[in-house]
Design a protein around this motif. Sequence first.
Motif, PDB file in Angstrom:
ATOM      1  N   MET A   1      13.157  23.483  18.303  1.00 22.35           N
ATOM      2  CA  MET A   1      14.387  23.532  17.723  1.00 22.35           C
ATOM      3  C   MET A   1      13.852  22.273  17.785  1.00 22.35           C
ATOM      4  O   MET A   1      13.292  21.210  18.461  1.00 22.35           O
ATOM      5  N   LYS A   2      14.179  21.687  16.311  1.00 21.73           N
ATOM      6  CA  LYS A   2      14.425  20.620  15.398  1.00 21.73           C
ATOM      7  C   LYS A   2      15.721  19.495  15.201  1.00 21.73           C
ATOM      8  O   LYS A   2      16.386  19.968  14.873  1.00 21.73           O
ATOM      9  N   VAL A   3      15.356  18.332  15.437  1.00 20.65           N
ATOM     10  CA  VAL A   3      16.153  17.614  16.082  1.00 20.65           C
ATOM     11  C   VAL A   3      16.012  16.036  15.314  1.00 20.65           C
ATOM     12  O   VAL A   3      15.430  15.685  15.024  1.00 20.65           O
ATOM     13  N   ARG A  23      10.761  18.160  19.987  1.00 16.68           N
ATOM     14  CA  ARG A  23      11.515  18.674  19.286  1.00 16.68           C
ATOM     15  C   ARG A  23      12.760  17.383  18.126  1.00 16.68           C
ATOM     16  O   ARG A  23      12.919  17.922  17.335  1.00 16.68           O
ATOM     17  N   ASP A  76      17.110  21.926  12.805  1.00 18.95           N
ATOM     18  CA  ASP A  76      18.194  22.323  12.771  1.00 18.95           C
ATOM     19  C   ASP A  76      19.536  22.077  13.246  1.00 18.95           C
ATOM     20  O   ASP A  76      20.525  22.473  13.601  1.00 18.95           O
ATOM     21  N   VAL A  77      19.552  20.295  13.361  1.00 19.99           N
ATOM     22  CA  VAL A  77      20.563  20.338  14.414  1.00 19.99           C
ATOM     23  C   VAL A  77      20.176  18.435  14.196  1.00 19.99           C
ATOM     24  O   VAL A  77      19.361  17.420  13.656  1.00 19.99           O
ATOM     25  N   LEU A  97      22.737  25.016  13.044  1.00 23.24           N
ATOM     26  CA  LEU A  97      22.950  24.911  14.680  1.00 23.24           C
ATOM     27  C   LEU A  97      23.917  23.569  13.889  1.00 23.24           C
ATOM     28  O   LEU A  97      24.788  23.065  15.093  1.00 23.24           O
ATOM     29  N   LEU A 179      22.998  24.550  22.892  1.00 21.02           N
ATOM     30  CA  LEU A 179      22.698  24.398  21.083  1.00 21.02           C
ATOM     31  C   LEU A 179      20.953  25.509  20.906  1.00 21.02           C
ATOM     32  O   LEU A 179      21.480  26.652  20.452  1.00 21.02           O
ATOM     33  N   GLU A 180      20.192  25.020  21.748  1.00 25.26           N
ATOM     34  CA  GLU A 180      19.008  25.786  21.329  1.00 25.26           C
ATOM     35  C   GLU A 180      19.247  26.735  21.760  1.00 25.26           C
ATOM     36  O   GLU A 180      18.231  28.561  21.503  1.00 25.26           O
TER      37      GLU A 180
END
Length: 193
Positions: A1-3, A23, A76-77, A97, A179-180
């Motif tokens: 997951m990339k934030v 992340r 992703d978020v 997400l 979330l993940e």
Amino acid sequence: MKVLVWGDSIGAEKTAEIVGSSRLAGIVGAANRPSDCPALENFARRHGVPFFIQPFRRDETSCQEFTTNLRRLGADVFLVYSYSMILPKDWFALPPLGTVNVHCALLPQYRGANTLNWVLVNGEAETGVTIHFIDEGVDTGDIILQRRQAIALDDTALTLRSKLATVWPDMLTQVLAWLEGGVCPRHPQPERG
């Protein structure tokens, strides 16, 4: 997951620490706080991630370029904390997400800015932290998680901020895990309050 983290020079660094370097997709600063941008850019450089400045909406060319960069990044978020500009729907709707905000107050009652000052002005006995999804309103999105914090008689906005700084990191860690894992709760805010 990339934030992708959105914040001021204090907020972005704190949230990025919780997110973790592996992340972290990048950092966004606000055009209306240019004094924060050099520190944020240096922080992003140290972590090897891109730094962007959210432009003012009236600058259409910059907004188009900013939108292109957000899409290219593919986070992703989006994670917002201690941020001073409103995100329009064409940006906050991009990450699959969602876009999540850490709000240092109890929603729905204390929406907007300067919440720690207002709880004191209004003589509240408690405040707290709400982590919620961002929608088109100001702090009106579905609540993910909320924690309460008592207000002491001698509290100031600064002491409250320090108290809440011990509360929200664990909350955010939990929300990121949800979330993940694809099981993030969401509770609509009540109409009243």
